[in-house]
Design an enzyme around this catalytic site. Structure first.
Site, PDB file in Angstrom:
ATOM      1  N   GLU A 138       0.862  -1.181   0.000  1.00 30.04           N
ATOM      2  CA  GLU A 138       0.000   0.000   0.000  1.00 30.04           C
ATOM      3  C   GLU A 138       0.895   1.226   0.000  1.00 30.04           C
ATOM      4  OE1 GLU A 138      -3.525   2.220   2.610  1.00 30.04           O
ATOM      5  OE2 GLU A 138      -2.694   0.300   3.276  1.00 30.04           O
ATOM      6  N   ASN A 159      -4.521   5.015  -2.250  1.00 28.53           N
ATOM      7  CA  ASN A 159      -5.768   5.458  -1.636  1.00 28.53           C
ATOM      8  C   ASN A 159      -6.416   6.538  -2.493  1.00 28.53           C
ATOM      9  OD1 ASN A 159      -5.966   4.124   1.158  1.00 28.53           O
ATOM     10  ND2 ASN A 159      -3.847   4.835   1.093  1.00 28.53           N
ATOM     11  N   GLU A 193      -7.751   1.912  -3.483  1.00 31.29           N
ATOM     12  CA  GLU A 193      -8.509   1.641  -2.275  1.00 31.29           C
ATOM     13  C   GLU A 193      -9.394   2.840  -1.940  1.00 31.29           C
ATOM     14  OE1 GLU A 193      -5.877   0.546   0.874  1.00 31.29           O
ATOM     15  OE2 GLU A 193      -4.959  -1.103  -0.254  1.00 31.29           O
ATOM     16  N   ASP A 221     -12.064  -0.078   1.314  1.00 31.88           N
ATOM     17  CA  ASP A 221     -11.154   0.009   2.461  1.00 31.88           C
ATOM     18  C   ASP A 221     -11.942   0.161   3.760  1.00 31.88           C
ATOM     19  OD1 ASP A 221      -8.745   0.076   3.744  1.00 31.88           O
ATOM     20  OD2 ASP A 221      -8.200   2.103   3.124  1.00 31.88           O
ATOM     21  N   GLU A 237      -6.577  -6.117   7.806  1.00 28.94           N
ATOM     22  CA  GLU A 237      -5.646  -5.076   8.255  1.00 28.94           C
ATOM     23  C   GLU A 237      -5.366  -5.193   9.758  1.00 28.94           C
ATOM     24  OE1 GLU A 237      -6.166  -1.152   5.884  1.00 28.94           O
ATOM     25  OE2 GLU A 237      -8.187  -1.769   6.453  1.00 28.94           O
TER      26      GLU A 237
END
Length: 398
Positions: free
Chosen positions: A177, A235, A267, A297, A354
């Site tokens: 990420e 993101n 995401e 997310d 996560e």
């Protein structure tokens, strides 16, 4: 008899159980033990005797119950921490724990009933350790100005950092990420919490995104030269999807780097997609047509997750880290994780869990059927140079 320098208030309407609790605390050597039969009497005790370190609270009582007592003492400083001792069902006690947190009180533990000496002693020692290691209050975060942020962007001080996603079975790296960090020339590496709100308010999120993509695609090319494939996840905010030039710009950037959409994931948090516009949906579809993956997310943190999954072309679910933090203590969290994994399989979507910080959590998640995770157990976010060095010691999923 040992001496424990703690002042404890016992709030219990059943006289025998109150007597048991008081005797146990005195047996453990507490400095002072007070008692009350309901919330009103407990408030009077506090008024007369001063603050206590711990309130050992029943919840369901005649007169002022435990909930109202907690509400009355919230943020007053009269009680240092709370221990719940109640025969209410587990789901109700878990909800009360949330109330305690929202009231600004410290939750020390849930003992249920009947009280056990060993469990009570453990919580008293926990309180003593916390008191001995308590840090002074943090200073409020520094407020950064728009001109500082714009200067940081212009001077390339906002850098891409990378946090790996990993196979829970083998530990192999499956992708990263891409996150933002400010490498400030005098203040060191700054958290996005200090600058992201300003970027959002000033409409600079696209500028940050494409700066990150330039850096990440260059890194992806380097890794490919080493014989590996590394997916890059970025993101995106819902507001960015309203720009009808978003997908064409990403397509042009991929062409310039001789990269393919299959190497990217975008995401999006579910809360920002409550009312997706035509342009937003069109951008999502175009990204999928380019081969990019789309992840929802912080799944489970919002209110319309299932609807979003049905209406928008997501390929991945990222399960919110809060489910993992309370995995051991909360049976309902286990059920939520198991159900989300089953939902992902039914919808042919991958699920990334996560917030994995311990090997115990990893093993528990494997038993529930999870395969891919992210968190400090594998690695913290790191710079490009650190990631390249770290990857040289790791295996990467094909």
């Amino acid at each position: 008899m040992p001496h424990i320098p703690l002042r404890v208030l016992v709030l219990e309407d059943h006289s025998f159980q109150r007597s048991v609790a008081v005797n146990l605390l005195r047996q453990l050597g507490c400095q002072a033990v007070f008692e009350a039969a309901d919330g009103a009497e407990a408030l009077a005790v506090l008024q007369a005797c001063g603050p206590v370190d711990i309130a050992l609270c029943d919840l369901h009582m005649e007169g002022m119950d435990g909930l109202e007592f907690l509400q009355r003492i919230g943020n007053t400083g009269q009680v240092g921490s709370i221990i719940i001792s109640s025969s209410l069902s587990g789901d109700l006690r878990r909800s009360v724990r949330q109330i305690i947190s929202l009231l600004g009180l410290e939750f020390l533990g849930d003992l249920g009933k009947p009280l056990r000496l060993e469990a009570l002693e453990s919580l008293l020692k926990k309180r003593l350790r916390a008191r001995g290691t308590r840090r002074p209050p943090r200073r409020p975060p520094e407020v950064l100005q728009e001109d500082e942020i714009r200067h940081a962007l212009a001077e390339h001080q906002l850098q891409a950092y990378y946090q790996p996603k990993f196979d829970l079975h083998t530990g192999d790296v499956c992708g990263v990420e891409v996150l933002a960090r400010w490498e400030h020339p005098s203040k060191g590496v700054l958290s996005p919490a200090l600058f992201m709100p300003v970027l959002e308010r000033c409409g600079l999120m696209d500028q940050l995104l494409f700066r990150q993509m330039e850096q990440a695609l260059t890194l992806q090319h380097k890794v490919r030269g080493l014989g590996h494939t590394l997916n890059m996840a970025f993101n995106l905010q819902a507001e960015q999807l309203t720009n009808d030039q978003l997908a064409p710009r990403i397509k042009a950037l991929l062409a310039r780097h001789s990269a393919v959409g299959a190497g990217l994931t975008f995401e999006l948090t579910e809360n920002g997609l409550l009312e997706a516009s035509e342009t937003s949906i069109k951008n999502l579809v175009r990204l999928r047509m380019m081969g990019c993956s789309l992840a929802i997310d912080d799944f489970g943190a919002g209110f319309s997750s299932l609807q979003r999954l049905c209406l928008l072309p997501f390929t991945e679910i990222k399960l919110d880290a809060e489910f993992v933090r309370t995995l051991k203590q909360e049976p309902r969290c286990q059920a939520a994780i198991y159900s989300t994994l089953a939902l992902g399989r039914a919808l042919d979507m991958s699920v990334v869990v996560e917030g994995i910080e311990t090997d115990e959590q990893r093993r528990h998640l494997l038993r529930l059927g999870a395969n891919i995770g992210q968190g400090y157990l594998c690695a913290r976010p790191m710079s490009e140079a650190d990631l390249l060095g770290w990857l040289s010691q790791q295996r990467i999923c094909a």
